[in-house]
Design a protein around this motif. Structure first.
Motif, mmCIF file in Angstrom:
data_model
loop_
_atom_site.group_PDB
_atom_site.id
_atom_site.type_symbol
_atom_site.label_atom_id
_atom_site.label_comp_id
_atom_site.label_asym_id
_atom_site.label_seq_id
_atom_site.Cartn_x
_atom_site.Cartn_y
_atom_site.Cartn_z
ATOM 1 N N UNK A 1 15.978 -33.810 -40.530
ATOM 2 C CA UNK A 1 15.763 -34.558 -41.606
ATOM 3 C C UNK A 1 14.248 -35.015 -41.558
ATOM 4 N N UNK A 2 13.406 -35.027 -40.322
ATOM 5 C CA UNK A 2 12.006 -35.249 -40.528
ATOM 6 C C UNK A 2 11.269 -33.905 -41.105
ATOM 7 N N UNK A 3 11.774 -32.845 -40.725
ATOM 8 C CA UNK A 3 11.195 -31.560 -41.412
ATOM 9 C C UNK A 3 11.426 -31.550 -42.674
ATOM 10 N N UNK A 4 12.712 -31.692 -43.163
ATOM 11 C CA UNK A 4 12.913 -31.728 -44.627
ATOM 12 C C UNK A 4 12.183 -33.004 -45.487
ATOM 13 N N UNK A 5 11.766 -34.111 -44.594
ATOM 14 C CA UNK A 5 10.828 -35.035 -45.389
ATOM 15 C C UNK A 5 9.619 -34.575 -45.655
ATOM 16 N N UNK A 6 9.114 -33.817 -44.339
ATOM 17 C CA UNK A 6 7.602 -33.379 -44.363
ATOM 18 C C UNK A 6 7.200 -32.463 -45.543
ATOM 19 N N UNK A 7 8.501 -31.807 -45.759
ATOM 20 C CA UNK A 7 8.202 -30.647 -46.831
ATOM 21 C C UNK A 7 8.561 -30.613 -48.147
ATOM 22 N N UNK A 8 9.310 -31.964 -48.265
ATOM 23 C CA UNK A 8 9.914 -32.371 -49.656
ATOM 24 C C UNK A 8 9.067 -33.307 -50.370
#
Length: 203
Positions: free
Chosen positions: A154-161
């Motif tokens: 989820x952290x990675x998704x937040x960072x790239x979204x």
């Protein structure tokens, strides 16, 4: 209580607050992320100098900050800086799950032994003679391992979204929420198993 408050301020409040303060002065996101990550490292260094030793978690914090600085210097990519800790959290999650098959004890149980060394003998006795006690620590290791992997994803998704400036705050909320949920699950499972409650009641 005082030490916990200082740790909370240095490890959570200062990085997030520092990032948005630096951005208010038009510091570029990549350098705002780098400099705002320094308070936890400075706390670790202070404790290391004071006690003349660095524990495993302290080394991990220094490593993360060092990787962030190298990332800033080599790439200048703010989003890559945002996910620096997520990749290591993935490694920790995999390591926790692997401890179910590799090593003598699951990681969550080993961590508990390290936190309460004065209860280690009693805990080891329960491990040896209580199947439900062994089972609950294995389940907790799965919960924390999988929970860590989900949180990292989820952290990675937040960072790239989301926009870069939104991510530090959102990721902090996500981290706190994840930790609270995992702690609640931990306490519920331990309470249902009952051994820990009986041991602490006799203190």
């Amino acid at each position: 209580m005082g030490k916990s408050l200082v740790a909370l301020l240095c490890d959570i409040a200062a990085p997030v607050g520092g990032y948005y303060l630096l951005r208010a002065f038009d510091v570029a996101p990549i350098w705002a992320l780098t400099f705002s990550g320094l308070p936890p490292a400075l706390r670790v260094l202070y404790l290391a100098l004071r006690h003349r030793r660095v524990d495993g978690m302290g080394l991990f914090v220094l490593f993360i900050v060092g990787i962030g600085l190298v990332t800033s210097l080599l790439t200048g990519d703010a989003r890559l800086q945002l996910v620096r800790s997520a990749w290591f959290s993935i490694l920790i999650g995999v390591w926790m799950l692997a401890s179910l098959w590799i090593g003598r004890r699951p990681t969550t149980y080993q961590a508990t032994l390290a936190l309460v060394p004065h209860r280690a003998e009693a805990l080891e006795a329960r491990w040896a003679d209580t199947p439900s006690f062994r089972r609950v620590w294995r389940v907790l290791t799965v919960v924390w391992g999988v929970g860590g992997l989900v949180h990292s994803g989820l952290s990675v998704a937040l960072a790239y979204t989301f926009p870069v400036d939104s991510v530090p705050g959102l990721d902090t909320v996500l981290s706190i929420a994840s930790f609270v949920v995992l702690q609640v699950v931990t306490q519920v499972l331990l309470a249902r198993e009952g051994t820990m409650n009986r041991m602490w009641a006799r203190r």
